[in-house]
Design an enzyme around this catalytic site. Structure first.
Site, mmCIF file in Angstrom:
data_model
loop_
_atom_site.group_PDB
_atom_site.id
_atom_site.type_symbol
_atom_site.label_atom_id
_atom_site.label_comp_id
_atom_site.label_asym_id
_atom_site.label_seq_id
_atom_site.Cartn_x
_atom_site.Cartn_y
_atom_site.Cartn_z
ATOM 1 N N CYS A 172 2.583 53.320 20.228
ATOM 2 C CA CYS A 172 1.668 52.347 20.834
ATOM 3 C C CYS A 172 0.287 52.917 21.131
ATOM 4 O O CYS A 172 -0.594 52.197 21.583
ATOM 5 C CB CYS A 172 2.283 51.786 22.117
ATOM 6 S SG CYS A 172 3.801 50.870 21.820
ATOM 7 N N THR A 214 12.932 29.811 26.754
ATOM 8 C CA THR A 214 14.312 29.600 26.336
ATOM 9 C C THR A 214 15.023 30.937 26.159
ATOM 10 O O THR A 214 14.539 31.803 25.414
ATOM 11 C CB THR A 214 14.364 28.825 25.004
ATOM 12 O OG1 THR A 214 13.664 27.584 25.151
ATOM 13 C CG2 THR A 214 15.797 28.554 24.586
ATOM 14 N N SER A 260 13.983 48.866 26.866
ATOM 15 C CA SER A 260 13.951 48.052 25.656
ATOM 16 C C SER A 260 15.110 48.418 24.745
ATOM 17 O O SER A 260 15.428 49.598 24.583
ATOM 18 C CB SER A 260 12.616 48.268 24.932
ATOM 19 O OG SER A 260 12.405 47.314 23.937
ATOM 20 N N HIS A 293 15.504 48.380 21.481
ATOM 21 C CA HIS A 293 15.291 49.072 20.204
ATOM 22 C C HIS A 293 15.176 50.586 20.358
ATOM 23 O O HIS A 293 15.105 51.307 19.357
ATOM 24 C CB HIS A 293 14.054 48.511 19.491
ATOM 25 C CG HIS A 293 12.747 48.932 20.059
ATOM 26 N ND1 HIS A 293 12.025 49.981 19.543
ATOM 27 C CD2 HIS A 293 12.010 48.444 21.084
ATOM 28 C CE1 HIS A 293 10.899 50.120 20.224
ATOM 29 N NE2 HIS A 293 10.866 49.208 21.169
ATOM 30 N N GLN A 325 12.633 55.643 27.865
ATOM 31 C CA GLN A 325 13.104 56.830 27.148
ATOM 32 C C GLN A 325 14.339 57.467 27.795
ATOM 33 O O GLN A 325 14.765 58.541 27.371
ATOM 34 C CB GLN A 325 11.979 57.866 27.050
ATOM 35 C CG GLN A 325 10.781 57.422 26.237
ATOM 36 C CD GLN A 325 11.074 57.251 24.753
ATOM 37 O OE1 GLN A 325 12.087 57.729 24.244
ATOM 38 N NE2 GLN A 325 10.187 56.559 24.047
#
Length: 375
Positions: free
Chosen positions: A320, A234, A196, A198, A178
């Site tokens: 979440c 990968t 993250s 997003h 955040q």
């Protein structure tokens, strides 16, 4: 539509999506392949990684790509604890963490790791003296978020780091999900940091664990070559490139964006505080991007769905952990179950307009009258 749930996720910046598409279409090779297409793909990853490192004032080899902050948190906590368990099995955290912190910690408790929850003051700030007292010879990890995702409480990370640094066998992990992309923050004194893409107008499915170069981890994903030995798989080249672009755009004029969000937060807070049954839970130590309030006696999901009728979107808790009956973070701050069981989160960004705030307040007034009359 009025979107006020930016702390859950942000809409993708079109420029970020364009970078993703170009990388996906123009660099089809596996970055691990030795042929020309693979080499070119690997070079692009290296360039993107260098840009991220330069923005955050890190070294390229200190960046580990993950699927998001939840994986980063799991890798940091499990990775440190299993790698250094010969030093001890004691962990310190707080009651204001994300579920992706509590999850791996609970898992480790089943393996005889011991956890202490650090006390906080009336504002939700950690007690630095108590932290000093809690750290033992067998303490190997302190994990404290820079900003709580529900209320927005900002912890004194640099001061915490100074205390942890006095204990060379102990590592300091910070969930910065955040913070990154919202405010200027230094990673100089932390050992590990998670975030993250997003959360700052990037794509879902890509995150980072910052790990300082002299620290080792036990991987939680084994087998397969990648950009680092600490996380197999990968390399997701288009996502990595898009994360780099998102971070660059998010940090451009970051102080100007922050000041703007602060102004609209104050505007909303001033107007919402006029309602008799509204309790403002976010305080002066919170980042302005998060405004947590309670309408006493009203269920969070009822408030959420009532506003949804006006095409306005807020959240009850963090996305979440939204199935709980009350906010654990608000309960930890207020020690009041009624307040904790009626809290909602309004989260803002530099894209939030004054007009949207006015429309929200107008709709909120109608919702407030409807909901409070039902009681």
């Amino acid at each position: 539509m009025i979107y006020l749930d930016y702390s859950a996720t942000t809409p993708v910046n079109p420029e970020v999506l364009e970078s993703f598409s170009k990388a996906a279409l123009n660099y089809p090779g596996n970055p691990n392949s030795l042929h020309k297409l693979g080499v070119k793909a690997n070079e692009l990853i290296a360039a993107a990684t260098l840009q991220i490192a330069n923005i955050l004032e890190l070294k390229s080899n200190e960046i580990i790509y993950t699927s998001g902050a939840s994986e980063s948190n799991n890798l940091a906590i499990k990775g440190i604890c299993y790698k250094y368990k010969n030093r001890g099995k004691h962990i310190i955290t707080t009651r204001f963490e994300h579920s992706s912190i509590y999850g791996p910690i609970s898992y480790l408790q089943k393996d005889q790791f011991e956890v202490d929850f650090l006390e906080t003051d009336e504002f939700g700030l950690v007690d630095l003296e108590k932290l000093e007292q809690l750290i033992r010879d067998d303490t190997i990890l302190v994990s404290i978020a820079s900003v709580n995702s529900e209320i927005g409480i900002r912890q004194p990370i640099e001061e915490i780091a100074k205390i942890v640094k006095k204990h060379p066998k102990c590592f300091f992990h910070v969930d910065m999900t955040q913070s990154i992309g919202k405010e200027k923050i230094s990673l100089r004194e932390v050992d590990l940091a998670s975030f993250s893409a997003h959360k700052f107008f990037g794509l879902k499915g890509i995150g980072v664990l910052v790990k300082k170069e002299k620290i080792a981890l036990e991987p939680i994903i084994h087998g397969g070559k990648s950009t680092t030995v600490f996380r197999s798989g990968t390399p997701a080249l288009p996502l990595i490139v898009s994360l780099s672009k998102a971070l660059r755009l998010a940090t451009d004029e970051i102080e100007k964006k922050y000041d703007y969000v602060k102004k609209i937060n104050s505007y909303l807070k001033e107007n919402l505080s006029r309602y008799e049954k509204v309790r403002i839970n976010s305080n002066e130590y919170c980042i302005p991007h998060i405004l947590n309030i309670s309408i006493i006696g009203c269920k969070p999901e009822t408030i959420q769905h009532t506003l949804e009728e006006y095409d306005i979107y807020i959240s009850t808790q963090t996305a979440c952990s939204s199935k709980s009956n009350f906010s654990k973070a608000v309960l930890a701050l207020t020690n009041n179950e009624e307040i904790a069981s009626s809290s909602v989160r309004i989260s803002l960004s530099h894209l939030t307009t004054i007009k949207e705030c006015e429309e929200f307040l107008k709709a909120f007034s109608s919702c407030y009258e409807r909901l409070t009359k039902l009681r």
